[in-house]
Design a protein around this motif. Structure first.
Motif, PDB file in Angstrom:
ATOM      1  N   UNK A 210      -9.105  14.704   7.152  1.00 54.79           N
ATOM      2  CA  UNK A 210      -8.310  14.190   8.273  1.00 54.79           C
ATOM      3  C   UNK A 210      -6.825  14.207   7.915  1.00 54.79           C
ATOM      4  N   UNK A 211      -6.315  15.339   7.400  1.00 55.08           N
ATOM      5  CA  UNK A 211      -4.917  15.371   6.946  1.00 55.08           C
ATOM      6  C   UNK A 211      -3.905  15.216   8.077  1.00 55.08           C
ATOM      7  N   UNK A 212      -4.347  15.452   9.316  1.00 56.98           N
ATOM      8  CA  UNK A 212      -3.451  15.360  10.461  1.00 56.98           C
ATOM      9  C   UNK A 212      -3.157  13.922  10.861  1.00 56.98           C
ATOM     10  N   UNK A 213      -3.936  12.971  10.370  1.00 64.00           N
ATOM     11  CA  UNK A 213      -3.758  11.576  10.761  1.00 64.00           C
ATOM     12  C   UNK A 213      -2.579  10.948  10.013  1.00 64.00           C
ATOM     13  N   UNK A 214      -1.899  10.056  10.692  1.00 65.17           N
ATOM     14  CA  UNK A 214      -0.752   9.345  10.128  1.00 65.17           C
ATOM     15  C   UNK A 214      -1.268   8.157   9.310  1.00 65.17           C
ATOM     16  N   UNK A 215      -0.936   8.073   8.015  1.00 64.56           N
ATOM     17  CA  UNK A 215      -1.455   6.960   7.204  1.00 64.56           C
ATOM     18  C   UNK A 215      -1.046   5.588   7.725  1.00 64.56           C
ATOM     19  N   UNK A 216       0.074   5.522   8.450  1.00 61.53           N
ATOM     20  CA  UNK A 216       0.523   4.235   8.988  1.00 61.53           C
ATOM     21  C   UNK A 216      -0.463   3.654   9.991  1.00 61.53           C
ATOM     22  N   UNK A 217      -1.333   4.505  10.552  1.00 60.27           N
ATOM     23  CA  UNK A 217      -2.337   4.030  11.512  1.00 60.27           C
ATOM     24  C   UNK A 217      -3.331   3.055  10.872  1.00 60.27           C
ATOM     25  N   UNK A 218      -3.481   3.144   9.549  1.00 61.30           N
ATOM     26  CA  UNK A 218      -4.571   2.436   8.879  1.00 61.30           C
ATOM     27  C   UNK A 218      -4.105   1.176   8.150  1.00 61.30           C
TER      28      UNK A 218
ATOM     29  N   UNK B  26       0.834  -1.205   0.000  1.00 61.49           N
ATOM     30  CA  UNK B  26       0.000   0.000   0.000  1.00 61.49           C
ATOM     31  C   UNK B  26       0.867   1.252   0.000  1.00 61.49           C
ATOM     32  N   UNK B  27       0.556   2.161  -0.900  1.00 56.83           N
ATOM     33  CA  UNK B  27       1.286   3.419  -1.040  1.00 56.83           C
ATOM     34  C   UNK B  27       0.805   4.406   0.022  1.00 56.83           C
ATOM     35  N   UNK B  28       1.701   4.762   0.970  1.00 57.38           N
ATOM     36  CA  UNK B  28       1.301   5.638   2.069  1.00 57.38           C
ATOM     37  C   UNK B  28       1.042   7.067   1.606  1.00 57.38           C
TER      38      UNK B  28
ATOM     39  N   UNK C 210      -2.324   9.395   2.222  1.00 60.05           N
ATOM     40  CA  UNK C 210      -2.376  10.801   2.627  1.00 60.05           C
ATOM     41  C   UNK C 210      -3.376  11.564   1.777  1.00 60.05           C
ATOM     42  N   UNK C 211      -3.415  11.256   0.483  1.00 59.90           N
ATOM     43  CA  UNK C 211      -4.381  11.914  -0.407  1.00 59.90           C
ATOM     44  C   UNK C 211      -5.810  11.610   0.023  1.00 59.90           C
ATOM     45  N   UNK C 212      -6.062  10.355   0.373  1.00 61.65           N
ATOM     46  CA  UNK C 212      -7.405   9.972   0.821  1.00 61.65           C
ATOM     47  C   UNK C 212      -7.764  10.687   2.124  1.00 61.65           C
ATOM     48  N   UNK C 213      -6.820  10.738   3.045  1.00 57.50           N
ATOM     49  CA  UNK C 213      -7.076  11.396   4.327  1.00 57.50           C
ATOM     50  C   UNK C 213      -7.369  12.877   4.142  1.00 57.50           C
TER      51      UNK C 213
END
Length: 332
Positions: free
Chosen positions: A305-313, A291-293, A297-300
């Motif tokens: 929710x741009x403040x969220x870390x994509x690694x969380x998901x 998965x491309x992190x 980020x684009x989805x978030x």
């Protein structure tokens, strides 16, 4: 009250669909013994070429090599797919990453474990008289539903074309076939489609205005599991990923076999459309489904929710272990 219960109570319709999925599972489970392959019900969100890896696992008997009997179930729309996953009506969902992130942002214990296509596999198609993006101003654009990947793709395109979203009318126009019909009848002026419908639309004289995949990274065809499944069924989860990796290799290297499988699921009586579908997805599918992190980020950002870390998901630990074991070397 859990996230899943809140979502399932939003509409009676969603509950009825989930019950139908559950009944299908019960009917298909009859007579299975503990000594047989592990049955896995895998939901997928639509009839299009990007579902090929899941179909190949089933039809080429790849899952059985890894102790898995996978049963694909069509569940229209990412939101309902996430509800089915949380209810354990299915154990695996192949869907757009946005479905999992949307659910996880609301507290659902779901993780992305693989992505076979990190670009949105869709194009914006317009009626024959619309030849440029600017001609969409004042027109109607059909999507599946607000907040989904269709909606995201249209928003990206409008931004790139410097068209204010208020200058067009965006309508929820149903699933792919319904949108293609609405476009043909002039009920909408443009929509977002994938193959084989893109090929069919072009044969009808319609115009491609944009390939959404060229705008930005976007984890599209992704696998998602509940975190409980990953924790309690880790060997099984790894075997599912091994099957996926081999299925991707099959579709990238076995054109004849892949097209035969596509014909069964697409149910399109047009050899050219099936061939075009295969060519489009075979070249866009990643050999290693990571998965491309940046895409996450684009989805978030789109979900505010741009403040969220994509690694969380995501949980890439399964794929990391498989790679360290040397499994992928045979498919390079």
């Amino acid at each position: 009250m859990s996230w899943g219960n809140l979502e399932m109570r939003k509409s009676i319709f969603a509950s009825v669909e989930l019950l139908a999925i559950y009944l299908v599972v019960l009917l298909r489970c009859g007579g299975a013994s503990a000594t047989e392959l592990t049955k896995i019900y895998a939901g997928y969100g639509g009839i299009a070429g990007y579902q090929m890896p899941l179909w190949v696992i089933k039809e080429a008997d790849i899952g059985k090599k890894y102790g898995v009997d996978i049963e694909p179930l069509l569940i229209s729309g990412g939101a309902l797919g996430m509800q089915a996953l949380l209810a354990n009506s299915i154990q695996l969902s192949q869907n757009s990453a946005s479905a999992a992130i949307g659910a996880a942002l609301r507290g659902a214990p779901i993780a992305l474990v693989a992505t076979s296509e990190n670009r949105m596999s869709a194009e914006i198609i317009a009626r024959a008289e619309i030849k440029t993006p600017q001609q969409l101003i004042g027109k109607k654009i059909g999507i599946l539903r607000f907040g989904g990947s269709n909606d995201t793709g249209i928003q990206w395109a409008l931004r790139a074309w410097k068209i204010d979203p208020r200058q067009v009318t965006i309508l929820q126009s149903g699933a792919t076939n319904a949108r293609l019909l609405a476009l043909t009848l002039g009920q909408i002026d443009a929509t977002i489609l994938s193959y084989p419908e893109i090929h069919i639309a072009r044969k009808r004289g319609m115009n491609v205005l944009a390939d959404i995949g060229e705008f930005s990274a976007y984890p599209n065809t992704s696998w998602m599991l509940t975190r409980a499944f990953i924790e309690k069924q880790r060997p099984l989860a790894k075997n599912l990923l091994r099957a996926q990796i081999e299925a991707i290799h099959y579709m990238r290297t076995n054109r004849e076999g892949s097209i035969k499988i596509l014909k069964k699921y697409l149910r399109v009586d047009d050899a050219e459309a099936t061939d075009a579908t295969y060519e489009f997805f075979a070249r866009r599918t990643d050999a290693i489904p990571r998965t491309n992190l940046e895409g996450l980020k684009n989805i978030l950002r789109e979900m505010n929710a741009p403040q969220r870390n994509p690694a969380e998901f995501v949980d890439m630990s399964l794929l990391d272990e498989i790679e360290k074991e040397g499994f992928m070397q045979r498919f390079r």
